[in-house]
Motif scaffolding. Structure first.
Motif, mmCIF file in Angstrom:
data_model
loop_
_atom_site.group_PDB
_atom_site.id
_atom_site.type_symbol
_atom_site.label_atom_id
_atom_site.label_comp_id
_atom_site.label_asym_id
_atom_site.label_seq_id
_atom_site.Cartn_x
_atom_site.Cartn_y
_atom_site.Cartn_z
ATOM 1 N N GLU A 71 0.928 -1.168 0.248
ATOM 2 C CA GLU A 71 -0.142 0.051 -0.008
ATOM 3 C C GLU A 71 0.764 1.300 -0.098
ATOM 4 O O GLU A 71 0.431 2.169 -0.850
ATOM 5 C CB GLU A 71 -0.828 -0.065 1.271
ATOM 6 N N MET A 72 1.921 1.029 0.918
ATOM 7 C CA MET A 72 2.944 2.381 0.774
ATOM 8 C C MET A 72 3.963 2.444 -0.415
ATOM 9 O O MET A 72 4.347 3.386 -0.535
ATOM 10 C CB MET A 72 3.525 2.453 2.309
ATOM 11 N N GLY A 73 3.758 1.286 -1.190
ATOM 12 C CA GLY A 73 4.686 1.492 -2.450
ATOM 13 C C GLY A 73 6.326 1.125 -2.061
ATOM 14 O O GLY A 73 6.996 1.743 -2.903
ATOM 15 N N PHE A 74 6.585 0.413 -1.199
ATOM 16 C CA PHE A 74 8.137 0.257 -0.902
ATOM 17 C C PHE A 74 8.343 -1.321 -0.451
ATOM 18 O O PHE A 74 7.481 -2.140 -0.079
ATOM 19 C CB PHE A 74 8.687 1.089 -0.043
ATOM 20 N N GLU A 75 9.490 -1.875 -0.486
ATOM 21 C CA GLU A 75 9.894 -3.045 -0.218
ATOM 22 C C GLU A 75 11.202 -3.112 0.381
ATOM 23 O O GLU A 75 12.081 -2.098 0.190
ATOM 24 C CB GLU A 75 9.598 -3.977 -1.396
ATOM 25 N N TYR A 76 11.383 -3.940 1.198
ATOM 26 C CA TYR A 76 12.691 -3.994 1.738
ATOM 27 C C TYR A 76 13.589 -4.767 1.140
ATOM 28 O O TYR A 76 13.270 -5.919 0.550
ATOM 29 C CB TYR A 76 12.718 -4.758 3.471
ATOM 30 N N LEU A 77 14.957 -4.572 1.145
ATOM 31 C CA LEU A 77 16.093 -5.412 0.364
ATOM 32 C C LEU A 77 17.033 -5.665 1.152
ATOM 33 O O LEU A 77 17.670 -4.674 1.681
ATOM 34 C CB LEU A 77 16.401 -4.561 -0.745
ATOM 35 N N ILE A 78 16.937 -6.923 1.767
ATOM 36 C CA ILE A 78 18.117 -7.300 2.476
ATOM 37 C C ILE A 78 19.321 -7.738 1.948
ATOM 38 O O ILE A 78 19.512 -8.654 1.018
ATOM 39 C CB ILE A 78 17.593 -8.541 3.487
ATOM 40 N N GLN A 79 20.540 -6.945 2.505
ATOM 41 C CA GLN A 79 21.631 -7.209 2.020
ATOM 42 C C GLN A 79 22.780 -7.488 2.907
ATOM 43 O O GLN A 79 22.982 -6.710 3.643
ATOM 44 C CB GLN A 79 22.145 -6.086 0.968
ATOM 45 N N ILE A 80 23.324 -8.670 3.088
ATOM 46 C CA ILE A 80 24.164 -9.076 3.912
ATOM 47 C C ILE A 80 25.586 -8.772 3.524
ATOM 48 O O ILE A 80 25.787 -8.877 2.492
ATOM 49 C CB ILE A 80 24.071 -10.642 4.195
ATOM 50 N N LYS A 81 26.291 -8.122 4.458
ATOM 51 C CA LYS A 81 27.767 -7.717 4.018
ATOM 52 C C LYS A 81 28.524 -9.100 3.605
ATOM 53 O O LYS A 81 28.564 -10.278 3.906
ATOM 54 C CB LYS A 81 28.725 -7.509 5.185
ATOM 55 N N GLY A 82 29.254 -8.856 2.305
ATOM 56 C CA GLY A 82 29.897 -9.949 1.614
ATOM 57 C C GLY A 82 29.240 -10.631 0.432
ATOM 58 O O GLY A 82 29.576 -11.506 -0.217
ATOM 59 N N GLN A 83 27.758 -10.381 0.439
ATOM 60 C CA GLN A 83 26.954 -11.043 -0.439
ATOM 61 C C GLN A 83 27.128 -10.426 -1.808
ATOM 62 O O GLN A 83 27.516 -9.131 -1.864
ATOM 63 C CB GLN A 83 25.461 -10.712 -0.034
ATOM 64 N N PRO A 84 27.109 -11.009 -2.883
ATOM 65 C CA PRO A 84 27.232 -10.400 -4.138
ATOM 66 C C PRO A 84 26.204 -9.232 -4.444
ATOM 67 O O PRO A 84 25.066 -9.599 -4.162
ATOM 68 C CB PRO A 84 26.969 -11.608 -5.091
ATOM 69 N N GLY A 85 26.666 -8.272 -4.975
ATOM 70 C CA GLY A 85 25.729 -6.928 -5.202
ATOM 71 C C GLY A 85 25.602 -6.040 -4.020
ATOM 72 O O GLY A 85 24.852 -5.390 -3.959
ATOM 73 N N TYR A 86 26.385 -6.419 -2.939
ATOM 74 C CA TYR A 86 26.425 -5.462 -1.818
ATOM 75 C C TYR A 86 26.725 -4.133 -2.265
ATOM 76 O O TYR A 86 27.990 -4.067 -2.595
ATOM 77 C CB TYR A 86 27.173 -6.239 -0.546
ATOM 78 N N LYS A 87 25.951 -3.251 -1.785
ATOM 79 C CA LYS A 87 26.545 -1.805 -1.841
ATOM 80 C C LYS A 87 27.597 -1.636 -0.834
ATOM 81 O O LYS A 87 27.292 -1.933 0.295
ATOM 82 C CB LYS A 87 25.301 -0.817 -2.077
ATOM 83 N N SER A 88 28.293 -0.453 -0.866
ATOM 84 C CA SER A 88 29.216 0.246 -0.050
ATOM 85 C C SER A 88 28.180 0.698 0.990
ATOM 86 O O SER A 88 27.105 1.140 0.712
ATOM 87 C CB SER A 88 30.261 0.963 -0.328
ATOM 88 N N GLU A 89 29.017 0.999 2.379
ATOM 89 C CA GLU A 89 27.961 1.775 3.092
ATOM 90 C C GLU A 89 27.463 3.064 2.788
ATOM 91 O O GLU A 89 26.341 3.392 3.144
ATOM 92 C CB GLU A 89 28.851 1.860 4.542
ATOM 93 N N LEU A 90 28.595 3.812 2.004
ATOM 94 C CA LEU A 90 28.043 5.153 1.737
ATOM 95 C C LEU A 90 27.180 5.004 0.415
ATOM 96 O O LEU A 90 26.168 5.825 0.354
ATOM 97 C CB LEU A 90 29.338 5.939 1.185
ATOM 98 N N GLY A 91 27.228 3.923 -0.537
ATOM 99 C CA GLY A 91 26.154 3.755 -1.519
ATOM 100 C C GLY A 91 24.908 3.402 -1.013
ATOM 101 O O GLY A 91 23.852 3.852 -1.475
#
Length: 131
Positions: A71-91
């Motif tokens: 309803e609010m139009g968002f979803e959580y994307l869980i990214q664990i450190k070291g996982q492929p596709g992990y963004k840096s902290e600043l990113g």
């Protein structure tokens, strides 16, 4: 003479255009409208992704919470450190800043209070308490 001719033509054209105009012919102003709107399926907006490091307290598997997020139009994307596709902290922080601004434009400035309230209601309804 030229202006009189232009004025007469303008009056004829404008009176012709007014004959087809019918007031009170829509579904909101008349109980039996002759106008039928086209039923177009609206494009569903793509949900905004909010990146989280862990899933603590998010109620990700809860159907009630999933409905709230849809309803609010968002979803959580869980990214664990070291996982492929992990963004840096600043990113991740930059992405989440733009995501939160987008959620604010969709749901208003107090969307976080509403999310917290509805998360607590979902937790109570489903008995999804930890501890």
């Amino acid at each position: 003479m030229k202006f009189l001719l232009v004025f007469l033509m303008f009056c004829c054209v404008s009176s012709y255009a007014q004959d087809d105009l019918k007031f009170g012919d829509t579904a909101t102003t008349n109980k039996n409208p002759t106008y039928e709107p086209k039923n177009k399926e609206r494009k569903k907006k793509r949900p905004i992704q909010w990146i989280k490091n862990d899933s603590d307290g998010l109620l990700t598997g809860n159907k009630c919470m999933q409905d709230v997020m849809d309803e609010m139009g968002f979803e959580y994307l869980i990214q664990i450190k070291g996982q492929p596709g992990y963004k840096s902290e600043l990113g991740r922080l930059a992405h989440n800043l733009t995501a939160k601004i987008g959620i604010m434009f969709r749901n208003g400035p107090f969307w976080k209070f509403r999310l917290k309230k509805e998360r607590n209601e979902c937790r109570e309804k489903t008995g999804d308490f930890v501890g």
